[in-house]
Design an enzyme around this catalytic site. Structure first.
Site, PDB file in Angstrom:
ATOM      1  N   ARG A 199       0.969  -1.244   0.093  1.00  0.00           N
ATOM      2  CA  ARG A 199       0.041  -0.101  -0.085  1.00  0.00           C
ATOM      3  C   ARG A 199       0.915   1.224   0.007  1.00  0.00           C
ATOM      4  NH1 ARG A 199      -2.754   2.986   4.706  1.00  0.00           N
ATOM      5  NH2 ARG A 199      -4.111   4.595   3.363  1.00  0.00           N
TER       6      ARG A 199
ATOM      7  N   TYR B 277      -4.965   1.143  15.372  1.00  0.00           N
ATOM      8  CA  TYR B 277      -3.760   1.237  16.136  1.00  0.00           C
ATOM      9  C   TYR B 277      -4.208   0.895  17.980  1.00  0.00           C
ATOM     10  CZ  TYR B 277      -1.013   3.119  12.409  1.00  0.00           C
ATOM     11  OH  TYR B 277      -0.592   3.280  11.215  1.00  0.00           O
TER      12      TYR B 277
ATOM     13  N   TRP C 203       5.182  12.874  10.414  1.00  0.00           N
ATOM     14  CA  TRP C 203       4.447  14.062  10.273  1.00  0.00           C
ATOM     15  C   TRP C 203       5.059  15.038  11.493  1.00  0.00           C
ATOM     16  CZ3 TRP C 203       2.533  13.886   5.724  1.00  0.00           C
ATOM     17  CH2 TRP C 203       1.976  12.723   5.385  1.00  0.00           C
TER      18      TRP C 203
ATOM     19  N   GLU D 219      -4.000  -0.113   7.837  1.00  0.00           N
ATOM     20  CA  GLU D 219      -2.670   0.181   8.812  1.00  0.00           C
ATOM     21  C   GLU D 219      -2.824  -0.284  10.184  1.00  0.00           C
ATOM     22  OE1 GLU D 219      -1.426   4.397   9.288  1.00  0.00           O
ATOM     23  OE2 GLU D 219      -1.926   4.752   7.135  1.00  0.00           O
TER      24      GLU D 219
ATOM     25  N   ASN E 194      -7.696   2.032   9.597  1.00  0.00           N
ATOM     26  CA  ASN E 194      -6.403   2.235  10.211  1.00  0.00           C
ATOM     27  C   ASN E 194      -6.812   2.212  11.701  1.00  0.00           C
ATOM     28  OD1 ASN E 194      -5.517   2.799   7.714  1.00  0.00           O
ATOM     29  ND2 ASN E 194      -4.858   4.673   8.202  1.00  0.00           N
TER      30      ASN E 194
ATOM     31  N   HIS F  78      -2.888  11.126   0.582  1.00  0.00           N
ATOM     32  CA  HIS F  78      -2.243  10.732   1.914  1.00  0.00           C
ATOM     33  C   HIS F  78      -1.838  11.962   2.671  1.00  0.00           C
ATOM     34  CE1 HIS F  78      -0.925   7.326   4.785  1.00  0.00           C
ATOM     35  NE2 HIS F  78      -0.565   8.243   5.360  1.00  0.00           N
TER      36      HIS F  78
ATOM     37  N   GLU G  16      -7.246   8.413   6.027  1.00  0.00           N
ATOM     38  CA  GLU G  16      -7.739   9.324   7.310  1.00  0.00           C
ATOM     39  C   GLU G  16      -8.203  10.762   7.231  1.00  0.00           C
ATOM     40  OE1 GLU G  16      -4.375   8.675  10.171  1.00  0.00           O
ATOM     41  OE2 GLU G  16      -4.741   6.647  10.208  1.00  0.00           O
TER      42      GLU G  16
HETATM   43  C1  NOJ Z   1      -1.934   7.164  10.164  1.00  0.00           C
HETATM   44  C2  NOJ Z   1      -1.196   7.713   9.041  1.00  0.00           C
HETATM   45  O1  NOJ Z   1      -1.790   7.144   7.995  1.00  0.00           O
HETATM   46  C3  NOJ Z   1       0.342   7.507   8.713  1.00  0.00           C
HETATM   47  O2  NOJ Z   1       0.622   8.526   7.755  1.00  0.00           O
HETATM   48  C4  NOJ Z   1       1.002   7.625  10.033  1.00  0.00           C
HETATM   49  O3  NOJ Z   1       2.315   7.558   9.887  1.00  0.00           O
HETATM   50  C5  NOJ Z   1       0.628   6.369  10.787  1.00  0.00           C
HETATM   51  N1  NOJ Z   1      -0.744   6.448  11.154  1.00  0.00           N
HETATM   52  C6  NOJ Z   1       1.343   6.282  12.555  1.00  0.00           C
HETATM   53  O4  NOJ Z   1       0.935   7.437  12.885  1.00  0.00           O
END
Ligand code: NOJ
Length: 510
Positions: A102, A335, A461, A406, A333, A147, A193
């Site tokens: 991806r 986490y 980021w 993700e 996504n 993105h 996102e």
């Molecule tokens: C979400 C984002 O899509 C990705 O760019 C980022 O690095 C990861 N999560 C981790 O924070």
């Protein structure tokens, strides 16, 4: 007395008895054709920020003009230098054993100044080469159109997502991509996102264009109560127009599918009190239903309408018509899970991501954390959250096909190399979360793929290079990529061998 090998065998056997589920994860449990991959995005890995005709994007400008807003003051000018090293990176993927990858396309590499500046053929050629290299190794490209990065020119012209003019720009860009790559790309997602970047860009001001208002932050301009919802409305309608175009003009002949990727935490209510239970529901609504209800039901969720009143735009009849085109799949996504605490009855700090929902997200209940912490604040290792979020989406959105686009674990870059490479924490995390995906699959959820974030360490980021999510360690001075223990573990899992090393599990139990 036992020899070292004998001890290890005993230990493994003991763990097999104590933790049978930990040893039970098996690729064969997943349906045939299941995509197993790793994920990245253009700005985070490509570098070459001014090469071969690429235009400046919002992140190039933000990181250069406001380095103080990035934890280490750095930027994505070079990052993993993937633009020049993509062949090596594809080779790494082949070694890893993934069957899909991806990645995102850099809009400013394809259209340096948006529609008006014309198509940059060198940009098209780069992705052509990348796609060819992937396919040659039997790796399916899974492509994100947006993105977090867009040509800076569009910021200037329309205020990017705040202006309706960007809808046609995005439609044009997507059309260029479908025409150029759609004969080989079978998986498209419009946005990554949008629920995160709409808030980070226009509510908290931590992403470009750094808009916010008090109490969310101190920015030169913005309205944290209104702009995130205006931006989201334009994003939703940009998405809808692109899906419409793909379905009418490309899908039949190219045979691909198209979806959208939403960030989803699983909010658990902090207590059994009604107000916290409702708070958890509101948090889900402001995070997930915000984008997906319009795409499935043609309307924003009721709670948002009630709480945001005129700050939440309305869909016109023409917009509703466009929303009738349905996505082929949802990208999740995921986490972490997190506790939700009500802030309607008991006031709390509201200058946070969940602030507009009058919810406070916290990681602890009665002094006990929801899961093991990771390097990013607010991200915990809570594997059962994965199954919960999949079930939640499955139920609310009609057994829609789901890709986990993700899932990943962060480390502090300041840890030594040895520690970074021996990433037992990540091995445990992946094992837990993949087992949770497997359990959701067993219970009938329509999950079709899983992507680890991320293939390799990259630019995170606003955190710059201070945290690392990669399966491969990257030395940003030499660009040397080194396999971490988790990459080896994922490889073993993908090859069908039982990957859980008892010692790793034990050592990770710190
Ligand atoms: C979400 C984002 O899509 C990705 O760019 C980022 O690095 C990861 N999560 C981790 O924070």
């Amino acid at each position: 007395m036992y020899s070292a090998t004998g001890m290890l065998m005993l230990l493994t056997a003991a763990l097999a008895i104590l933790a049978p589920s930990a040893l039970g994860l098996d690729r064969a449990e997943f349906p045939p054709g299941f995509l197993f991959g790793a994920a990245t995005s253009a700005y985070q890995i490509e570098g070459a920020y001014l090469e071969d005709g690429k235009g400046l994007n919002n992140w190039d400008v933000f990181t250069h003009t406001r380095p103080g807003d990035i934890t280490d003051g750095r930027n994505g000018d070079v990052t993993d230098d993937h633009y020049h090293r993509y062949m090596e990176d594809v080779e790494i993927m082949r070694d890893l054993g993934v069957n899909s990858y991806r990645f995102s396309i850099s809009w400013a590499r394809i259209l340096p100044r948006g529609h008006s500046g014309g198509v940059n053929s060198a940009g098209i050629a780069f992705y052509d080469r990348l796609i060819a290299a992937l396919l040659q190794k039997g790796i399916e490209p899974f492509v994100t159109l947006h993105h977090f990065d867009q040509p800076q020119e569009l910021e200037t012209q329309y205020g990017s997502w705040l202006g309706t003019g960007i809808r046609e720009e995005f439609d044009y860009y997507a059309d260029v991509c479908f025409r150029a790559f759609g004969d080989r790309v079978k998986f498209w997602t419009t946005f990554n996102e949008p629920n995160v970047f709409a808030k980070d860009s226009y509510m908290l001001g931590t992403y470009p264009p750094n808009h916010c208002s008090s109490p969310f932050g101190t920015c030169n301009s913005g309205n944290s109560y209104r702009e995130p919802y205006v931006a989201a409305h334009n994003i939703i309608m940009s998405h809808a127009a692109v899906v419409d175009n793909y379905k009418r003009n490309y899908q039949a002949k190219q045979g691909g599918s198209i979806g959208i990727v939403i960030e989803m935490k699983f909010y658990e209510s902090l207590t059994n009190n009604t107000e916290d239970i409702l708070a958890a529901q509101r948090a889900m609504s402001f995070e997930i239903h915000w984008f997906l209800d319009p795409l499935f039901f043609g309307e924003y969720p009721k709670e948002m309408r009630e709480m945001l009143s005129s700050n939440l735009p309305k869909f016109s009849l023409a917009e509703k018509r466009l929303l009738q085109n349905k996505v082929d799949f949802i990208g999740i996504n995921h986490y972490t899970a997190i506790y939700a605490k009500d802030c309607m009855l008991s006031p709390c700090d509201l200058n946070t991501y969940e602030g507009n929902a009058l919810v406070l997200a916290i990681g602890e209940r009665d002094g006990v954390r929801i899961g093991k912490p990771t390097a990013l604040d607010g991200f915990y290792d809570v594997p059962e959250g994965m199954e919960k979020i999949i079930k939640y989406v499955d139920k609310r959105y009609e057994n829609v096909p789901i890709y986990v686009t993700e899932n990943g674990y962060s480390q502090h870059s300041s840890n030594g190399l040895e520690d970074l490479v021996n990433d037992v924490g990540r091995v445990n995390y992946m094992h837990g979360y993949l087992s949770s995906v497997a359990s959701a699959v067993r219970r009938g959820a329509n999950v079709r793929g899983y992507f680890v974030w991320s293939l390799m360490d990259n630019f995170e980021w606003a955190h710059g290079f201070t945290v690392r999510f990669g399966l491969y360690h990257v030395d940003f001075n030499t660009q040397v990529r080194t396999q971490k223990m988790s990459a080896k573990w994922y490889h073993d899992f993908l090859m069908g061998s039982r990957p859980v090393d008892a010692l790793q599990t034990l050592r990770a139990d710190y």
